[in-house]
Design a protein around this motif. Structure first.
Motif, mmCIF file in Angstrom:
data_model
loop_
_atom_site.group_PDB
_atom_site.id
_atom_site.type_symbol
_atom_site.label_atom_id
_atom_site.label_comp_id
_atom_site.label_asym_id
_atom_site.label_seq_id
_atom_site.Cartn_x
_atom_site.Cartn_y
_atom_site.Cartn_z
ATOM 1 N N ILE A 270 -82.704 27.439 4.113
ATOM 2 C CA ILE A 270 -83.704 27.173 3.915
ATOM 3 C C ILE A 270 -84.100 26.793 2.151
ATOM 4 C CG2 ILE A 270 -86.427 27.595 3.776
ATOM 5 C CD1 ILE A 270 -85.855 29.199 6.286
ATOM 6 N N PHE A 271 -83.406 27.637 1.764
ATOM 7 C CA PHE A 271 -83.587 27.537 0.222
ATOM 8 C C PHE A 271 -82.873 26.212 -0.332
ATOM 9 C CE2 PHE A 271 -81.337 27.658 -4.006
ATOM 10 C CZ PHE A 271 -82.531 27.862 -4.786
ATOM 11 N N TYR A 272 -81.977 25.856 0.479
ATOM 12 C CA TYR A 272 -81.158 24.394 -0.231
ATOM 13 C C TYR A 272 -81.793 23.290 0.546
ATOM 14 C CZ TYR A 272 -77.134 26.830 -2.286
ATOM 15 O OH TYR A 272 -76.414 27.516 -3.114
ATOM 16 N N ILE A 273 -82.410 23.576 1.660
ATOM 17 C CA ILE A 273 -83.056 22.561 2.427
ATOM 18 C C ILE A 273 -84.260 22.157 1.270
ATOM 19 C CG2 ILE A 273 -84.497 21.621 4.004
ATOM 20 C CD1 ILE A 273 -82.645 23.244 5.878
ATOM 21 N N ARG A 274 -85.038 22.996 0.881
ATOM 22 C CA ARG A 274 -86.305 23.020 -0.085
ATOM 23 C C ARG A 274 -85.578 22.301 -1.443
ATOM 24 N NH1 ARG A 274 -89.145 27.892 -1.358
ATOM 25 N NH2 ARG A 274 -90.594 26.367 -2.553
ATOM 26 N N LEU A 275 -84.329 22.804 -1.717
ATOM 27 C CA LEU A 275 -83.888 22.355 -3.051
ATOM 28 C C LEU A 275 -83.888 20.691 -2.982
ATOM 29 C CD1 LEU A 275 -83.066 23.619 -5.699
ATOM 30 C CD2 LEU A 275 -80.738 23.190 -4.719
ATOM 31 N N LYS A 281 -86.754 11.995 -7.192
ATOM 32 C CA LYS A 281 -86.269 10.774 -6.351
ATOM 33 C C LYS A 281 -84.824 10.580 -6.871
ATOM 34 C CE LYS A 281 -87.403 6.048 -5.222
ATOM 35 N NZ LYS A 281 -87.946 4.990 -5.270
ATOM 36 N N GLU A 282 -84.334 10.553 -8.061
ATOM 37 C CA GLU A 282 -83.233 10.110 -8.562
ATOM 38 C C GLU A 282 -81.913 11.197 -8.321
ATOM 39 O OE1 GLU A 282 -85.284 12.290 -12.155
ATOM 40 O OE2 GLU A 282 -85.586 10.659 -10.444
ATOM 41 N N ASP A 283 -82.500 12.253 -7.767
ATOM 42 C CA ASP A 283 -81.516 13.364 -7.437
ATOM 43 C C ASP A 283 -81.383 13.629 -6.040
ATOM 44 O OD1 ASP A 283 -81.369 13.994 -10.099
ATOM 45 O OD2 ASP A 283 -82.729 15.708 -10.221
ATOM 46 N N LYS A 284 -82.304 12.979 -5.376
ATOM 47 C CA LYS A 284 -82.281 13.156 -3.880
ATOM 48 C C LYS A 284 -81.061 12.881 -3.108
ATOM 49 C CE LYS A 284 -86.780 14.186 -2.324
ATOM 50 N NZ LYS A 284 -87.860 13.971 -1.053
ATOM 51 N N LYS A 488 -69.295 15.734 -8.784
ATOM 52 C CA LYS A 488 -69.657 14.387 -8.964
ATOM 53 C C LYS A 488 -71.184 14.050 -8.434
ATOM 54 C CE LYS A 488 -65.024 12.577 -8.039
ATOM 55 N NZ LYS A 488 -64.104 11.909 -7.403
ATOM 56 N N LEU A 489 -71.544 14.970 -7.592
ATOM 57 C CA LEU A 489 -72.771 14.549 -6.674
ATOM 58 C C LEU A 489 -74.078 15.528 -7.198
ATOM 59 C CD1 LEU A 489 -71.415 14.030 -3.191
ATOM 60 C CD2 LEU A 489 -72.155 12.262 -4.795
ATOM 61 N N SER A 490 -73.755 16.535 -7.952
ATOM 62 C CA SER A 490 -74.589 17.511 -8.183
ATOM 63 C C SER A 490 -75.589 17.054 -9.501
ATOM 64 C CB SER A 490 -74.282 18.992 -8.680
ATOM 65 O OG SER A 490 -73.901 19.328 -7.408
ATOM 66 N N PRO A 491 -77.098 17.136 -9.552
ATOM 67 C CA PRO A 491 -77.655 16.853 -10.655
ATOM 68 C C PRO A 491 -77.404 17.985 -11.716
ATOM 69 C CG PRO A 491 -79.043 17.034 -8.657
ATOM 70 C CD PRO A 491 -77.723 17.221 -8.089
ATOM 71 N N PRO A 492 -77.119 17.634 -12.955
ATOM 72 C CA PRO A 492 -76.599 18.764 -14.008
ATOM 73 C C PRO A 492 -77.478 20.102 -13.707
ATOM 74 C CG PRO A 492 -76.875 16.554 -14.953
ATOM 75 C CD PRO A 492 -77.366 16.504 -13.657
ATOM 76 N N ARG A 493 -78.930 19.881 -13.641
ATOM 77 C CA ARG A 493 -79.527 21.328 -13.647
ATOM 78 C C ARG A 493 -79.352 22.220 -12.384
ATOM 79 N NH1 ARG A 493 -84.037 21.209 -10.282
ATOM 80 N NH2 ARG A 493 -84.417 19.374 -8.942
#
Length: 562
Positions: A270-275, A281-284, A488-493
């Protein structure tokens, strides 16, 4: 003369690899020696009768414990990586982890359940500090501009260390447990880790430049928030899951530990789904592609972890491990032969020591003796001496690393050849092919079962060897790509959190593999067990092909290449 903006200094590539590569190579080789030695014999130790020095567990209890261990070993790097990243530094974390691992392996050499469970806890925590940080340390060293061109080669060399350790450890384990007992084999894993620590600690200055402690930024999620929103709910859910069985009168997933783990996964998922749902929008797109990849990859890792569960049972109890006299003579000095013995009188009569199974005509088709190998062995195949000399089961664990070394360079050559011709498949297609290959390896086991009447004969070793060979091709296509996809795909934060997500995938898969194996004895027809894996891989491979173009497009948006 000053330089203009367009005249950036050109940094020449380093002529040699960084000396830290070889420090980390040998440290990792000895750590993996210990890890794969322990996991290679752990299930066998648990099911070995107590008269032989083992725990005497049945397949269900052993598979439950092994599955829980694998799950927690893959879960702990999430916290260990974050602590090293922000507080401890990588070198200190590696030393702490290595010391805990060594203590855990030595602890397994002592008798008693308490010693075993404390030792497993030390190994799980130690792996959390060691596993994620040694690779990060190497990556940081090779992020230096003059070393970047050699980074991929450095990781390939490093990966060879992993497989050398994984290959040789099983021969050491077989020799020690056959000649001296289980405790000496586990202690050897501890010795290996101590050797790795000595190498690392004596050369810590050489790798110092890679020990870059990350400066926390306002975009980083605090560790306190992660613990309170992920791990605390997971612990509470695990407690609820553990006590569901007494309330309902039955378990939901075979054992109470399985119930606890599956409940614990719910708040984490659930935590990762909420993430994803709350991301900018640019991270989704990147997070969505990564989570989709994670969901599909679980099937691959379930098949991978059969190596420590279902395939170990098959190798130990259903595979003909008897060798020709010439091979016995060659294997004996190396300690590769395991001796299993029955009392001589039980060869000619069935008494209270055996469970006899008869067919419709009343003919005895199976007897069970004090060693698991005597299950599924007809009475007329038991020698008059009551003693058999068999190839030690853990030797089969060395097949996979052997094929990785053999096939890796071949696969690199093949894809280089295809790339020159513009025909190299993109990353998602490689992953799909890898999942299909894993499924094909399970299909081979379906065929092995179909061609073996397991109540009166054993399966040929060649089936297992071929299964490992096919699976290894799939592993080469999938495994190295996982962490690369995360970066490659993760936002830096949230990169650290998504690295944790990748380990969570492995953790869930390890527990599912153990969960499946707890039902091993319930599968009257073992074809069904392996057919489930085959069908799951076929579905996962097709899904990966369907979403592959989308993932490849997202990767290109993020990195400029497929």
């Amino acid at each position: 003369m000053s330089q203009t903006a367009d005249e950036q200094p050109v940094i020449a590539p380093a002529k040699k690899h960084h000396p830290g590569l070889y420090v980390l190579f040998f440290t990792e080789m000895w750590e993996r020696f210990g890890y794969y030695l322990m996991i290679g014999i752990f299930f066998l130790y648990l099911i070995d009768p107590s008269i032989n020095g083992g725990k005497g567990f049945d397949n269900t209890k052993a598979a439950d414990l092994v599955g829980s261990y694998i799950a927690l070993v893959y879960l702990s790097p999430f916290i260990g990586g974050l602590l090293a990243d922000r507080y401890l530094g990588y070198r200190r974390a590696i030393v702490i982890g290595g010391a805990l691992l060594a203590a855990g392996y030595f602890g397994l050499a002592f008798p008693g359940d308490m010693a075993m469970y404390i030792s497993l806890g030390l190994i799980i925590i130690g792996n959390g500090f060691f596993k994620p940080n040694i690779g990060t340390l190497l990556g940081n060293i090779y992020n230096r501009p003059d070393l970047k061109p050699k980074k991929d080669v450095a990781y390939n060399i490093f990966y060879m260390g992993v497989n050398i350790g994984a290959f040789i450890c099983n021969f050491v384990a077989a020799y020690l447990r056959n000649h001296y007992g289980w405790g000496y084999a586990f202690a050897a894993a501890g010795v290996g880790m101590v050797v790795g620590l000595i190498i690392f600690m004596s050369r810590m200055k050489v790798v110092a430049e890679g020990d870059i402690k990350k400066t926390p930024s306002k975009e980083d999620m605090p560790i306190g928030t992660i613990l309170s929103s992920v791990f605390l709910p997971a612990i509470i859910a695990a407690g609820i899951g553990y006590f569901v069985a007494p309330v309902l009168g039955h378990t939901l997933f075979g054992t109470r530990s399985n119930d606890a783990f599956m409940f614990a996964c719910v708040p984490i998922v659930i935590f990762y789904i909420r993430l994803y749902t709350t991301a900018a929008k640019e991270d989704k797109r990147g997070l969505g592609a990564l989570l989709a990849f994670f969901a599909v990859a679980i099937v691959f890792w379930v098949i991978y972890n059969q190596n420590s569960t279902g395939l170990t049972i098959w190798a130990d109890q259903y595979t003909n491990r008897q060798m020709s006299p010439a091979m016995e003579k060659a294997a004996q000095p190396l300690g590769m032969l395991q001796t299993v013995t029955m009392e001589p009188h039980t060869v000619t009569q069935i008494d209270e020591h055996f469970r006899a199974i008869t067919d419709a005509s009343g003919k005895t088709v199976q007897v069970q003796g004090p060693d698991p190998y005597f299950q599924n062995l007809s009475k007329d195949q038991i020698p008059e001496s009551g003693t058999l000399h068999l190839l030690s089961t853990e030797i089969f664990q060395s097949i996979n690393p052997f094929f990785i070394v053999v096939f890796s360079m071949m696969m690199v050559g093949l894809f280089s050849w295809l790339a020159v011709r513009g025909k190299e498949p993109n990353t998602p297609t490689k992953i799909a092919l890898g999942i299909f290959m894993a499924g094909f390896s399970s299909l081979l086991m379906v065929m092995a079962v179909a061609m073996t009447d397991v109540y009166v004969e054993k399966s040929a070793m060649s089936w297992l060897i071929a299964t490992y060979a096919i699976f290894t091709i799939g592993e080469i296509l999938v495994s190295p790509i996982g962490l690369s996809m995360v970066s490659k795909l993760s936002p830096p934060r949230v990169t650290a959190l998504m690295m944790g997500g990748w380990y969570l995938v492995n953790s869930i898969a390890g527990k599912i593999a153990g969960l499946m194996a707890t039902f091993w004895d319930s599968f009257i027809d073992k074809k069904t067990y392996f057919m489930i894996l085959t069908i799951a891989a076929a579905v996962a491979g097709v899904v990966m092909l369907m979403i592959g173009k989308w993932i490849a497009k997202v990767v290109k948006e993020k990195t400029g290449s497929y």
